[in-house]
Design a protein around this motif. Structure first.
Motif, short mmCIF file in Angstrom:
data_model
loop_
_atom_site.label_atom_id
_atom_site.label_comp_id
_atom_site.label_asym_id
_atom_site.label_seq_id
_atom_site.Cartn_x
_atom_site.Cartn_y
_atom_site.Cartn_z
N GLN A 206 0.84 -1.19 0.00
CA GLN A 206 0.00 0.00 0.00
C GLN A 206 0.88 1.25 0.00
O GLN A 206 2.07 1.16 -0.25
CB GLN A 206 -0.95 -0.03 1.21
N LEU A 207 0.29 2.39 0.29
CA LEU A 207 1.05 3.64 0.18
C LEU A 207 2.29 3.67 1.07
O LEU A 207 3.37 4.04 0.64
CB LEU A 207 0.17 4.83 0.55
N LEU B 145 -7.64 6.91 0.41
CA LEU B 145 -6.32 7.43 0.04
C LEU B 145 -5.36 7.59 1.22
O LEU B 145 -4.17 7.78 1.03
CB LEU B 145 -6.50 8.78 -0.68
N SER C 179 -3.13 2.23 -2.20
CA SER C 179 -2.40 2.67 -3.38
C SER C 179 -3.31 2.80 -4.60
O SER C 179 -2.91 3.40 -5.60
CB SER C 179 -1.25 1.70 -3.69
N LEU C 180 -4.51 2.28 -4.54
CA LEU C 180 -5.42 2.38 -5.68
C LEU C 180 -6.37 3.58 -5.56
O LEU C 180 -6.98 3.99 -6.54
CB LEU C 180 -6.26 1.10 -5.81
N ASN D 48 -8.38 7.11 -5.16
CA ASN D 48 -8.31 8.45 -5.74
C ASN D 48 -8.61 9.53 -4.71
O ASN D 48 -8.30 10.70 -4.92
CB ASN D 48 -9.34 8.60 -6.86
#
Lengths: 551, 105
Positions: free
Chosen positions: A48-49, A417, A421-422, A424
């Motif tokens: 992930q982020l 968010l 990671s996907l 928007n």
């Protein structure tokens, strides 16, 4: 509870050691990320982020207190002291280190928990009604069938490399708490005219970029034939499902493009080759699984014990009881939902401390058992009514007695968010602001049942399409905007929501939701008419007018 | 904030960096001018042309053991020379969540 046998325990330990070796080879450079990615996904590990995310399966949403303590331990030892319960009865840890993952998996394997079937293009964790085995009107415990399907599909090579992920949900009650109509396959357990137990089989449901409500492919499949019938569906999907376009690879697209009749014909032909084969479940096989589920030895208890009569004088207790306590099949017992939606908190999160407290309370008041629901709340499934006042006080001490179950602040939200990671746009801060706007539980009670679902992108992990009010985060010129739908629902009358108008910026979302709720209060026939029924009666236009009149 | 996972063509319109996650623990990292990685955006190599961005990305992707998921991200260069994330997604990756964690770090 289901007791794993030696085969299951051996499988889990072998799997951990296999993954330990794979991680070691990845960290040494022997495996490239391209080679490793599919292996980590098969063990529930995403990137992930900020970090790796580790998704752990909770088959059919049933946990023992020992298992919940193990999850708390993993949260504390390997993560940042909390976990996030998802809409598919899994739990996610957001900060785990790849190098430590094999140890975390080994600790979980000690209590029979794993991460298989939580990611990748395979048959995912088979979910079920979180009230399975205790719901008063249920045909029979659907987890028996979930477990049979789990055993058949776990590591099954034919289902491990499907065109896309594949999700099955099972319910055995008239009221669908498992959202079966938005799954690739939905199974509704019921009895036919001859009193035999079997399934209505639905296929092709799903949300995401192209949402569909599942369609009935066969009104009754006998229980003994369910493995062969599900396998026939999967074979048709495996053969015709598109592997060239990820956005068209789910079975819902295939069912839509072929049409349910043609798809059903293909499945029927395949099934004729499979039925009456080794996949037919004989009574002994079903009984073997049934016998491995243990049920509490309920006492014969009064319907209205003195402790409950006395506590009813406390309005705070009464508000919680009316909101969070539900009928049980055994007299004198209740099912208690534990809200993981505190005012201002991230929906579905529980700290390690809370998990430990819940495990202790489950031991004391619920025969050591906990359930996880797709609404991102937990439940104690076997609470004696006499214990409700003491349980409430104990839950309140650790922030788990928010009386908002099924109300406007009981919001389903994806991580958005802030983590994903996907995504928007953010989901959690929107949910937090809405819980603050509707923090008055008396007002929320007057509004009545109202489900808000929030997704931070079109992948729809927050199930926004089926929220009574659905909120979808999108990006416009680098800014967060949100599309609002109303009229969706995920239950036995499942429907997709309708867009009410142009998207609104981040700062206006809570105002828009307040406008929608105010419009509902002004438009409803009576206090008994639920939001979803008012929308059905009037359509979206009056809500659209209210929201956009001044925008 | 279209996901950089969907990044297909490399064409930058302003100052950019190459970012990724560290393989062993997933921590956010930035490619540095010294051909290494740093967890501080301030240490990142800045590229201003698409050719330079492609070259920096190619160098980053070549380090398959140290980093995962390398991609080009926009940044802003402030008047004082400070490097700031160029969009909300990168701000969250660089500065952390916009919400409080359930358990304070």
């Amino acid at each position: 509870m289901y007791a794993y046998d030696e085969l299951d325990r051996t499988l889990l330990h072998e799997r951990v050691e296999e993954f330990r070796d794979q991680v070691k080879r990845r960290l040494s450079g022997e495996l490239t990320e391209d080679e490793f990615k599919i292996l980590r996904l098969q063990n529930g590990v995403y990137l992930q982020l900020h970090a790796y995310m580790f998704r752990v399966a909770i088959p059919y949403g049933t946990l023992s207190s020992k298992q919940l303590r193990a999850l708390a331990y993993v949260a504390r030892r390997y993560d940042r002291g909390y976990g996030h319960f998802t809409t598919r009865q899994n739990i996610q840890f957001n900060w785990i280190k790849l190098a430590e993952l094999p140890d975390a998996l080994a600790d979980l394997a000690e209590v029979g928990i794993h991460a298989m079937q939580t990611s990748g293009n395979n048959m995912r964790n088979v979910t079920s009604d979180q009230w399975a085995g205790v719901a008063p009107s249920e045909v029979e415990d659907p987890r028996i069938w979930s477990e049979l399907l789990r055993q058949h599909t776990t590591l099954h090579p034919e289902f491990s490399f499907l065109p896309r992920k594949f999700k099955i949900a099972i319910t055995a009650s008239d009221h669908d708490r498992a959202a079966i109509r938005i799954h690739d396959i939905g199974l509704r357990l019921h009895k036919n005219a001859d009193g035999e137990t079997g399934f209505e089989v639905l296929v092709g449901g799903g949300l995401g970029r192209t949402p569909f409500i599942g369609k009935t492919i066969k009104p009754f499949v006998h229980g003994r034939d369910i493995l062969s019938y599900v396998e026939a569906i999967l074979r048709v999907y495996n053969q015709y499902g598109r592997r060239d376009n990820i956005y068209k690879a789910r079975i819902k697209i295939l069912v839509h493009e072929l049409g349910i009749e043609k798809f059903g014909k293909e499945v029927e032909e395949e099934w004729q080759l499979l039925r009456d084969s080794a996949l037919t479940l004989d009574d002994a096989a079903i009984e073997e699984v049934r016998s491995r589920f243990s049920y509490p030895a309920y006492e014969k208890l009064p319907h209205m014990p003195d402790e409950l009569k006395q506590a009813a004088h406390d309005p705070l207790f009464e508000r919680w009881r009316k909101n969070s306590v539900f009928p049980h099949k055994a007299q004198g017992y209740s099912i208690v939902t534990l809200s993981l939606k505190p005012v201002g908190g991230p929906p579905g999160d529980a700290t390690a401390e809370q998990m430990d407290v819940i495990a202790d309370l489950a031991d004391r008041y619920s025969f050591g058992e906990i359930r996880v629901g797709h609404e991102q709340n937990l439940a104690l499934p076997h609470v004696a009514k006499r214990d409700l006042p003491a349980l409430w006080k104990a839950l309140d001490k650790v922030g788990l007695a928010t009386p908002n179950v099924n109300l406007v602040s009981d919001i389903i939200a994806c991580p958005g968010l802030d983590y994903c990671s996907l995504a928007n746009a953010r989901s959690i801060p929107i949910a937090q602001e809405l819980t603050r706007r509707f923090a008055n539980h008396d007002t929320a009670g007057l509004i009545g049942r109202l489900h808000i679902n929030i997704s931070g992108c079109i992948n729809a992990c927050g199930h926004h399409h089926v929220g009574h009010i659905g909120i979808l985060g999108v990006e416009k010129n680098g800014e967060e905007f949100y599309q609002i739908t109303i009229g969706g629902r995920a239950d036995e009358s499942a429907a997709l929501g309708t867009l009410i108008g142009p998207s609104v910026p981040y700062a206006e979302v809570a105002d828009v939701v307040e406008d929608i709720v105010e419009a509902y209060l002004a438009l409803r026939d009576s206090p008994d008419e639920l939001f979803i029924d008012t929308v059905k009666r009037l359509g979206v236009e009056p809500f659209r007018e209210r929201v956009y009149a001044t925008r | 904030m279209t996901s950089p996972l969907e990044q297909k063509k490399i064409r930058i319109t302003g100052p950019s960096v190459v970012t990724a996650n560290r393989t062993h623990d997933g921590v956010v990292i930035y490619r540095t001018p010294q051909h290494g990685w740093s967890s501080r955006l301030a240490d990142a190599a800045i590229v201003r042309t698409s050719d330079d961005a492609r070259a920096l990305l190619a160098e980053a992707v070549a380090d398959d053991v140290g980093a995962i998921g390398s991609y080009i991200a926009p940044v802003e260069i402030k008047d004082n020379g400070e490097i700031a994330p160029g969009n909300l997604r990168e701000h969250i990756r660089s500065e952390g969540l916009t919400i409080e964690l359930p358990v304070p770090a």
